[in-house]
Design an enzyme around this catalytic site. Structure first.
Site, PDB file in Angstrom:
ATOM      1  N   HIS A  96     -19.832  10.256   2.342  1.00  0.00           N
ATOM      2  CA  HIS A  96     -20.225   8.891   2.528  1.00  0.00           C
ATOM      3  C   HIS A  96     -21.945   8.833   2.797  1.00  0.00           C
ATOM      4  CE1 HIS A  96     -19.961   4.901   4.320  1.00  0.00           C
ATOM      5  NE2 HIS A  96     -21.133   5.207   4.879  1.00  0.00           N
ATOM      6  N   MET A  98     -13.239   3.717  -3.143  1.00  0.00           N
ATOM      7  CA  MET A  98     -13.423   2.513  -2.216  1.00  0.00           C
ATOM      8  C   MET A  98     -12.179   1.826  -1.627  1.00  0.00           C
ATOM      9  SD  MET A  98     -16.444   2.677  -2.453  1.00  0.00           S
ATOM     10  CE  MET A  98     -17.187   1.341  -1.613  1.00  0.00           C
ATOM     11  N   ARG A  99     -11.235   2.837  -1.433  1.00  0.00           N
ATOM     12  CA  ARG A  99     -10.166   2.221  -0.518  1.00  0.00           C
ATOM     13  C   ARG A  99      -9.776   3.172   0.673  1.00  0.00           C
ATOM     14  NH1 ARG A  99      -7.717  -1.293  -3.615  1.00  0.00           N
ATOM     15  NH2 ARG A  99      -5.953  -1.771  -2.584  1.00  0.00           N
ATOM     16  N   LEU A 100      -9.193   2.295   1.750  1.00  0.00           N
ATOM     17  CA  LEU A 100      -9.006   3.307   2.820  1.00  0.00           C
ATOM     18  C   LEU A 100      -7.636   3.927   2.476  1.00  0.00           C
ATOM     19  CD1 LEU A 100      -9.498   0.921   5.847  1.00  0.00           C
ATOM     20  CD2 LEU A 100     -10.489   2.879   5.200  1.00  0.00           C
ATOM     21  N   ILE A 101      -7.442   5.126   2.979  1.00  0.00           N
ATOM     22  CA  ILE A 101      -6.240   6.039   2.788  1.00  0.00           C
ATOM     23  C   ILE A 101      -5.258   5.722   3.691  1.00  0.00           C
ATOM     24  CG2 ILE A 101      -5.191   8.345   2.637  1.00  0.00           C
ATOM     25  CD1 ILE A 101      -7.143   7.714   0.296  1.00  0.00           C
ATOM     26  N   LYS A 106       0.718  -1.198   0.082  1.00  0.00           N
ATOM     27  CA  LYS A 106      -0.075   0.137   0.016  1.00  0.00           C
ATOM     28  C   LYS A 106       0.859   1.388   0.005  1.00  0.00           C
ATOM     29  CE  LYS A 106      -3.941   1.872   2.272  1.00  0.00           C
ATOM     30  NZ  LYS A 106      -5.203   1.383   2.956  1.00  0.00           N
TER      31      LYS A 106
END
Length: 187
Positions: A109, A90-93, A65
């Site tokens: 959101h 759709m990914r966590l930072i 990541k």
């Protein structure tokens, strides 16, 4: 004028709302880059139609990541991006981007957080048979939809609403609330 990047993974309706608002003079910023993690996503087409550069990267092509985000960070720095707006990303930072853009990343959101965080918030609210859900704009931290809330707006769920009806109601609110919130943040 603030230079921003928009991160998106899908159809990009919120991205389009931001594009339209900048063209109409309702949002004082320059969209310097679209970052997309899904090759073939509709948001890429929206970027091309508006002559916005797009960085399309598949996270699977990177060993970690941190490496993936370092490549994004390189592009953000080259484009002198000052602020990031997540719009259906759709990914966590991770730490790489969070440390470089602390307090300068916001997300939209489709629920009234802290209710229904994560994926398919509209479906979660619909299945839970709640009477009210909504839209939240919040700062991004390391958690999933856990950052400090900036703005919220409620959306009533009528008895006759289908999931599709609810999605359309949510999107209508999203497109206005996100533009208004970003406009306030950029003043």
């Amino acid at each position: 004028m603030k230079k921003i990047a928009v991160f998106a993974s899908g159809s990009g309706t919120n991205f389009q709302a931001i594009i339209d608002a900048t063209k109409e003079g309702k949002l004082d910023c320059e969209i310097s880059l679209l970052v997309c993690d899904q090759p073939g996503a509709k948001c890429i087409e929206r970027a091309e139609q508006s002559s916005i550069p797009a960085l399309v990267l598949s996270p699977k092509e990177f060993t970690s990541k941190a490496e993936y985000e370092a490549r994004i960070l390189q592009e953000l720095e080259e484009k002198q991006v000052e602020f990031i707006a997540l719009a259906g990303y759709m990914r966590l930072i991770g730490k790489t981007l969070l440390s470089s853009f602390e307090g300068k990343i916001v997300n939209i959101h489709p629920s009234l957080l802290p209710s229904f965080p994560g994926k398919d918030a509209i479906g979660q609210a619909f299945d839970a048979k709640v009477k009210v859900t909504g839209v939240t704009i919040h700062y991004v931290d390391e958690g999933m939809d856990t950052g400090p809330i900036i703005a919220q707006e409620a959306v009533k769920i009528d008895e006759m609403d289908t999931r599709y009806d609810l999605q359309k109601k949510i999107q209508k609110v999203e497109h206005q609330l996100y533009v208004n919130t970003l406009s306030n943040l950029f003043q």
